[in-house]
Design a protein around this motif. Structure first.
Motif, mmCIF file in Angstrom:
data_model
loop_
_atom_site.group_PDB
_atom_site.id
_atom_site.type_symbol
_atom_site.label_atom_id
_atom_site.label_comp_id
_atom_site.label_asym_id
_atom_site.label_seq_id
_atom_site.Cartn_x
_atom_site.Cartn_y
_atom_site.Cartn_z
ATOM 1 N N LYS A 64 43.362 36.694 42.978
ATOM 2 C CA LYS A 64 42.402 37.802 43.084
ATOM 3 C C LYS A 64 43.120 39.134 43.266
ATOM 4 O O LYS A 64 42.708 40.148 42.704
ATOM 5 N N LEU A 65 44.195 39.133 44.053
ATOM 6 C CA LEU A 65 44.973 40.369 44.221
ATOM 7 C C LEU A 65 45.595 40.800 42.897
ATOM 8 O O LEU A 65 45.606 41.985 42.562
ATOM 9 N N LEU A 66 46.105 39.843 42.150
ATOM 10 C CA LEU A 66 46.682 40.142 40.842
ATOM 11 C C LEU A 66 45.617 40.675 39.894
ATOM 12 O O LEU A 66 45.843 41.646 39.169
ATOM 13 N N GLN A 67 44.451 40.085 39.949
ATOM 14 C CA GLN A 67 43.324 40.523 39.123
ATOM 15 C C GLN A 67 42.966 41.974 39.457
ATOM 16 O O GLN A 67 42.770 42.801 38.556
ATOM 17 N N ALA A 68 42.917 42.303 40.739
ATOM 18 C CA ALA A 68 42.588 43.667 41.160
ATOM 19 C C ALA A 68 43.666 44.655 40.729
ATOM 20 O O ALA A 68 43.363 45.765 40.287
ATOM 21 N N GLU A 69 44.923 44.252 40.838
ATOM 22 C CA GLU A 69 46.021 45.143 40.441
ATOM 23 C C GLU A 69 45.996 45.414 38.935
ATOM 24 O O GLU A 69 46.209 46.540 38.500
ATOM 25 N N ILE A 70 45.707 44.390 38.164
ATOM 26 C CA ILE A 70 45.609 44.578 36.704
ATOM 27 C C ILE A 70 44.489 45.557 36.381
ATOM 28 O O ILE A 70 44.662 46.463 35.562
ATOM 29 N N ARG A 71 43.353 45.400 37.042
ATOM 30 C CA ARG A 71 42.226 46.311 36.792
ATOM 31 C C ARG A 71 42.578 47.740 37.197
ATOM 32 O O ARG A 71 42.277 48.695 36.485
ATOM 33 N N LEU A 72 43.235 47.879 38.347
ATOM 34 C CA LEU A 72 43.611 49.201 38.833
ATOM 35 C C LEU A 72 44.589 49.892 37.891
ATOM 36 O O LEU A 72 44.439 51.068 37.570
ATOM 37 N N LYS A 73 45.577 49.144 37.409
ATOM 38 C CA LYS A 73 46.632 49.744 36.585
ATOM 39 C C LYS A 73 46.265 49.886 35.117
ATOM 40 O O LYS A 73 46.820 50.731 34.428
ATOM 41 N N THR A 74 45.340 49.036 34.618
ATOM 42 C CA THR A 74 45.000 49.096 33.192
ATOM 43 C C THR A 74 43.591 49.577 32.922
ATOM 44 O O THR A 74 43.264 49.937 31.793
ATOM 45 N N GLY A 75 42.736 49.524 33.949
ATOM 46 C CA GLY A 75 41.333 49.884 33.757
ATOM 47 C C GLY A 75 40.533 48.788 33.085
ATOM 48 O O GLY A 75 39.363 48.977 32.758
ATOM 49 N N LYS A 76 41.145 47.631 32.866
ATOM 50 C CA LYS A 76 40.464 46.516 32.200
ATOM 51 C C LYS A 76 40.119 45.440 33.206
ATOM 52 O O LYS A 76 40.889 45.130 34.098
ATOM 53 N N ARG A 77 38.928 44.871 33.028
ATOM 54 C CA ARG A 77 38.524 43.726 33.848
ATOM 55 C C ARG A 77 39.060 42.467 33.180
ATOM 56 O O ARG A 77 38.890 42.278 31.981
ATOM 57 N N VAL A 78 39.716 41.636 33.972
ATOM 58 C CA VAL A 78 40.184 40.353 33.464
ATOM 59 C C VAL A 78 39.685 39.273 34.413
ATOM 60 O O VAL A 78 39.502 39.507 35.600
ATOM 61 N N THR A 79 39.471 38.107 33.876
ATOM 62 C CA THR A 79 39.037 36.983 34.691
ATOM 63 C C THR A 79 40.268 36.218 35.167
ATOM 64 O O THR A 79 41.349 36.336 34.586
ATOM 65 N N PRO A 80 40.090 35.419 36.204
ATOM 66 C CA PRO A 80 41.208 34.561 36.619
ATOM 67 C C PRO A 80 41.677 33.656 35.470
ATOM 68 O O PRO A 80 42.868 33.409 35.324
#
Length: 74
Positions: free
Chosen positions: A10-26
């Protein structure tokens, strides 16, 4: 999947969203991790070997002292 692993995912998911602006699923993250693991399979396999012995800090420093940055060698 263990709770600790789920939390880290979940932390990795949040970091990806923060840095790329894209929502990704686990599932997206796991699929990408598997894809990269297949590309560097030897490293993944080696990470499961029990023969791995941690290096002493002095040995680690010796190793890194001998390395040259690729940016400096061009």
């Amino acid at each position: 999947m263990e709770d600790d692993t789920k939390s880290r995912l979940k932390l990795l998911q949040a970091e990806i969203r923060l840095k790329t602006g894209k929502r990704v699923t686990p599932q997206d993250i796991l699929a990408r991790l598997v894809e990269h693991a297949i590309e560097s399979k030897a490293g993944l396999v080696d990470s499961f070997r029990e023969e791995r012995v941690p290096l002493a800090e002095s040995e680690r420093e010796k190793f890194h002292d001998g390395m040259v940055s690729s940016a400096l060698s061009s």
